[in-house]
Write an enzyme that holds these catalytic residues in place. Structure first.
Site, PDB file in Angstrom:
ATOM      1  N   LYS A   1       0.855  -1.190   0.000  1.00 45.07           N
ATOM      2  CA  LYS A   1       0.000   0.000   0.000  1.00 45.07           C
ATOM      3  C   LYS A   1       0.888   1.235   0.000  1.00 45.07           C
ATOM      4  O   LYS A   1       1.791   1.346   0.837  1.00 45.07           O
ATOM      5  CB  LYS A   1      -0.899  -0.013   1.232  1.00 45.07           C
ATOM      6  CG  LYS A   1      -1.693   1.265   1.477  1.00 45.07           C
ATOM      7  CD  LYS A   1      -1.635   1.690   2.933  1.00 45.07           C
ATOM      8  CE  LYS A   1      -0.235   2.025   3.363  1.00 45.07           C
ATOM      9  NZ  LYS A   1      -0.110   2.754   4.645  1.00 45.07           N
TER      10      LYS A   1
ATOM     11  N   ASP B   1      -5.422   0.509   8.425  1.00 47.79           N
ATOM     12  CA  ASP B   1      -5.142   0.291   7.010  1.00 47.79           C
ATOM     13  C   ASP B   1      -5.835  -0.940   6.430  1.00 47.79           C
ATOM     14  O   ASP B   1      -5.831  -1.132   5.213  1.00 47.79           O
ATOM     15  CB  ASP B   1      -3.631   0.148   6.785  1.00 47.79           C
ATOM     16  CG  ASP B   1      -2.902   1.478   6.795  1.00 47.79           C
ATOM     17  OD1 ASP B   1      -3.563   2.515   6.575  1.00 47.79           O
ATOM     18  OD2 ASP B   1      -1.682   1.480   7.018  1.00 47.79           O
TER      19      ASP B   1
END
Length: 288
Positions: free
Chosen positions: A10, A134
């Protein structure tokens, strides 16, 4: 039965801390994209839960209940009333503690694969939030997304043009908790959020937009003795790509440099890798 999947890195292209709730959780706004580089999970049916870790970055990764993959498996079992187990192999190809959501992406992929293996309804992003801020956005990989709130708000981003990032990690982990604690000491909250990303953005427009945003955690992570090398990494990237369009991802220490062409990205990668052979240096394509 065996299921397999990728858990991509990410990358936060911008990360603004916009406030703080009464319970201490920080409010964020971020544009997130997912790299071609990924951890890999292989999960097979078993009577009990187990985890084995392999790969270039296996060292130091726990295999007990503190690992987010096993936490994700246990959460899915509890939420869906699953009695079966699973044998999980995690191939760790991404540096951990690097601000690229390695553990969160692993957990999100584990949730998806285990729901398939156990033939149960997948968890919602809201249910998965307790695994970490996240994890919800990583459940939307590989699509670019805006994330907000404490991580529970995830919305699709405007389609992005084709671009490349040089990704650099100097091999220094940065503890997220320590970064936010230092941020609270040095800054107030309620800062400006992300500027709107124009529709039909091309590579020049995206670069201009990125230059107008920020990562509020960059100079926190690179200062206060946490990871001073981040400042060096960013300067090396900027010199190599010939542009100031470079930033840190998440709470660090992985940083990125924006390139409009693959050739430019690969030249920068090779230059950085030659100067700093101990760093993790990669090129990844996005958008398009």
């Amino acid at each position: 039965m065996t299921v397999k999947g990728r858990a991509p890195a990410k990358i936060n292209l911008a990360l603004h801390v916009t406030g703080q709730r009464d319970d201490g959780y920080h409010l964020l706004e971020s544009l997130v994209v997912f790299a071609e580089h990924a951890d890999r999970l292989t999960i097979s049916a078993a009577d009990t839960l187990s985890l084995r870790v392999s790969g270039a970055f296996a060292k130091g990764v726990p295999t007990d209940g503190s690992n987010l993959v096993l936490k994700a498996a246990t959460l899915l079992q509890r939420k869906r009333g699953v009695g079966a187990g699973a044998s999980i192999i995690l191939e760790k190809n991404l540096p951990h503690g690097g601000g690229i959501g390695g553990g969160s992406s692993d957990a999100a992929t584990a949730l998806r694969l285990l729901a398939e293996l156990w033939q149960v309804e997948p968890l919602s992003a809201a249910q998965a939030l307790e695994l970490g801020a996240d994890v919800p956005v990583c459940m939307h990989a590989p699509d670019p997304c805006f994330m907000g709130g404490i991580g529970e708000v995830v919305e699709p981003a405007t389609p992005l043009p084709k671009f490349w990032l040089v990704l650099v990690n100097p091999g220094v982990g940065v503890p997220t908790k320590a970064v936010f604690e230092q941020y609270d000491k040095l800054h107030g909250s309620n800062r400006l959020g992300l500027a709107p990303l124009p529709d039909n953005t091309d590579v020049q427009m995206l670069e201009a937009w990125l230059l107008g945003q920020r990562n509020d955690l960059t100079y926190i992570a690179s200062g206060a003795g946490l990871a001073p090398v981040i400042g060096t990494v960013l300067q090396v990237i900027r010199d190599s790509i010939g542009s100031d369009c470079a930033e840190m991802s998440g709470s660090g220490s992985t940083c990125w440099g924006y390139c409009k062409t693959q050739d430019a990205a690969e030249i920068a990668r090779d230059s950085i890798a030659e100067m700093h052979p101990g760093w993790w240096v990669q090129v990844s394509r996005f958008g398009g």
